[in-house]
Design a protein around this motif. Structure first.
Motif, PDB file in Angstrom:
ATOM      1  N   ALA A  21      20.204   2.506   4.376  1.00 23.15           N
ATOM      2  CA  ALA A  21      19.557   1.098   4.327  1.00 23.15           C
ATOM      3  C   ALA A  21      18.211   1.221   4.688  1.00 23.15           C
ATOM      4  O   ALA A  21      17.141   0.304   4.154  1.00 23.15           O
ATOM      5  CB  ALA A  21      20.428   0.125   5.199  1.00 23.15           C
ATOM      6  N   PHE A  81      22.707  -7.716   8.448  1.00 25.83           N
ATOM      7  CA  PHE A  81      22.899  -6.504   7.715  1.00 25.83           C
ATOM      8  C   PHE A  81      23.643  -6.529   6.535  1.00 25.83           C
ATOM      9  O   PHE A  81      22.678  -6.182   5.337  1.00 25.83           O
ATOM     10  CB  PHE A  81      23.653  -5.239   8.466  1.00 25.83           C
ATOM     11  N   LEU A  85      21.183  -6.295   2.987  1.00 27.05           N
ATOM     12  CA  LEU A  85      21.586  -5.727   1.853  1.00 27.05           C
ATOM     13  C   LEU A  85      21.903  -6.338   0.403  1.00 27.05           C
ATOM     14  O   LEU A  85      21.356  -6.034  -0.558  1.00 27.05           O
ATOM     15  CB  LEU A  85      22.486  -4.455   2.076  1.00 27.05           C
ATOM     16  N   LEU A 118      17.254  -7.272   7.151  1.00 28.62           N
ATOM     17  CA  LEU A 118      17.895  -5.750   7.095  1.00 28.62           C
ATOM     18  C   LEU A 118      17.359  -4.873   8.100  1.00 28.62           C
ATOM     19  O   LEU A 118      18.245  -4.218   8.760  1.00 28.62           O
ATOM     20  CB  LEU A 118      17.577  -5.289   5.637  1.00 28.62           C
TER      21      LEU A 118
END
Length: 491
Positions: A21, A81, A85, A118
């Motif tokens: 990520a 998170f 994404l 993120l």
């Protein structure tokens, strides 16, 4: 297999997901660099507007990072998170499918918004997942190595995709990767308990810091386009600084601040944030001018220019592995000083570049030296930025670290571009006109830019020497203490 071993394996698989990520976010800052001329021609983007491909992303990303970090603390880091994404995947698809300049700019702005969720969520998850000193050192080594290598990998990937597919795939490639990463995150990242808020949201702080950071980032972007003395540049910078000062004043008075001043107030953390501001300026001296040198002076294709940056990710991976073993033993101060000194040596070597010099003799050795230094700095800097941080503040501290890096990147782009243009113009005025004059003037401006980059590494070394006081035993005990605090809070 014991329950403890299963939990340990799950943590390391979580680190893989978090690192991917982070790589997506860092890659996106550079992957469109090489492809921009092709996107501009395809969509009919005017020269005056092409900078919005970068500015739309950096403006939103830089402005919302602190808010994204605090939302991770309050809403849940895993949840933010996953939202980041998924949203980034959708935004990348929108930008890659753009049929007009406005659609591309809007997609890039949305990428910046979800990247602002993120990036701090990922870094804070690393911090709260790995609580033992030795494990934290290894985890930050991996994460820091990915952060440092991502810039170069973006140029390599951008060159390959542009040459063999389309500029659109520099954006579209994020969609399947981000969605696959989100699916993996559901399996390996443990659901965390959001921090309990003691009051309402700090809305004045949110508005002030978002507007202030956006104004400062945009001000530096304007400086690269119209100069430092332009009214628009000065207005944006003055307004931005004023808003940020007002933000600091507000944070010292509200009951539940967006950014508790205890976070940057601790000396070691303050030093790491300053280093995070300075190092991207030096890094952009390398990536910006070498990108020009490879393509304009040496005539490399997009793919070959990307491949010419390969020593960076390889050197960073090797150096990050070394840093993971040294960090618990010698502490962050030694690593950051060594990394800054390697950066100075590498950039001064690059500053001897001349027209006609070969890549292997003039560039390759410097790339290796700088890569080795960058990894040492990134690993130690990220660990120190979250040094002895409370679990409740991990998200916003991660957001602050990303925000100052983003400002440093904006400063580097604006400052070094301006310097290069002025130096090149001055060189051309003082030398007789010949067919080779433009190439010599350009390379001379790169050399001056490299010297400036070395200067920022020197300043970073001075900051480290003054502010980073945590030693070997301090680092270990702080990590153990953090682990006890975090474990008790999760319980």
């Amino acid at each position: 297999m014991s329950e403890e071993q299963v939990a340990s394996d799950r943590r390391w698989w979580a680190l893989v997901v978090l690192s991917i990520a982070q790589l997506i976010v860092v890659l996106d800052a550079t992957i469109v660099t090489i492809s921009l001329p092709y996107a501009q021609a395809d969509l009919g983007i005017a020269d005056a507007d092409k900078q919005w491909v970068f500015t739309a992303y950096t403006l939103v990303f830089g402005g919302l990072l602190l808010l994204g970090g605090r939302l991770a603390d309050y809403v849940g880091r895993r949840r933010i998170f996953l939202i980041g994404l998924t949203g980034f995947a959708v935004a990348s698809g929108l930008a890659g499918a753009a049929v007009s300049p406005g659609m591309l700019f809007a997609g890039r702005a949305l990428q910046g918004l979800f990247a602002a969720l993120l990036a701090p969520a990922a870094l804070s998850l690393v911090s709260v997942t790995f609580t033992r000193a030795q494990e934290r050192a290894r985890a930050f080594a991996v994460f820091g190595g990915v952060s440092g290598a991502g810039f170069a990998l973006g140029l390599i990937g951008g060159g390959a995709l542009t040459q063999y597919a389309s500029w659109r795939w520099c954006l579209l490639i994020n969609t399947p990767i981000a969605l696959a990463t989100a699916a993996a995150a559901l399996l390996v990242i443990v659901r965390d308990v959001p921090v309990r808020r003691e009051g309402g949201y700090d809305l004045p702080g949110v508005l002030l810091v978002t507007a202030g950071l956006a104004s400062v980032v945009y001000g530096f972007n304007r400086a690269a386009q119209v100069g430092w003395g332009a009214a628009s540049t000065l207005t944006l910078l003055v307004v931005g600084v004023g808003l940020l000062l007002a933000f600091v004043a507000v944070e010292g008075r509200v009951a539940d601040p967006l950014l508790p001043l205890r976070i940057p107030g601790e000396l070691n953390r303050a030093g790491s944030f300053l280093v995070a501001l300075l190092v991207p300026v030096a890094m952009y001296a390398v990536f910006l001018f070498l990108s020009y040198y490879f393509q304009q002076t040496l005539g490399y294709s997009p793919l070959r220019a990307g491949i010419a940056f390969l020593p960076f990710p390889f050197g960073i991976v090797v150096s990050a592995g070394i840093a993971s073993k040294l960090l618990p033993q010698v502490g962050p101060r030694v690593l950051m000083l060594a990394g800054a000194q390697l950066g100075v040596v590498g950039l001064i070597y690059l500053a001897q570049l001349k027209v006609g010099y070969s890549y292997w003799a003039a560039v390759f050795p410097a790339e290796i030296v700088i890569a080795l230094g960058m990894a040492q700095i990134f690993v130690a800097m990220q660990a120190t930025a979250l040094y002895a941080i409370d679990d409740r503040d991990a998200g916003v501290a991660s957001g602050l670290l990303n925000a100052v890096q983003q400002i440093g990147a904006a400063i580097g782009t604006a400052l070094l571009t301006t310097i290069a243009v002025q130096v090149s113009t001055r060189y051309a005025h003082h030398h007789p006109p010949t067919p080779a004059l433009p190439a010599h003037a350009a390379v001379h401006s790169y050399d001056v830019g490299f010297y400036w980059g070395a200067g920022f590494f020197v300043i970073a070394a001075i900051v480290v020497a003054i502010t980073i006081r945590v030693r070997k035993l301090d680092a270990v005990s702080a990590g153990d203490e953090f682990g006890r605090v975090a474990s008790s809070q999760r319980a």
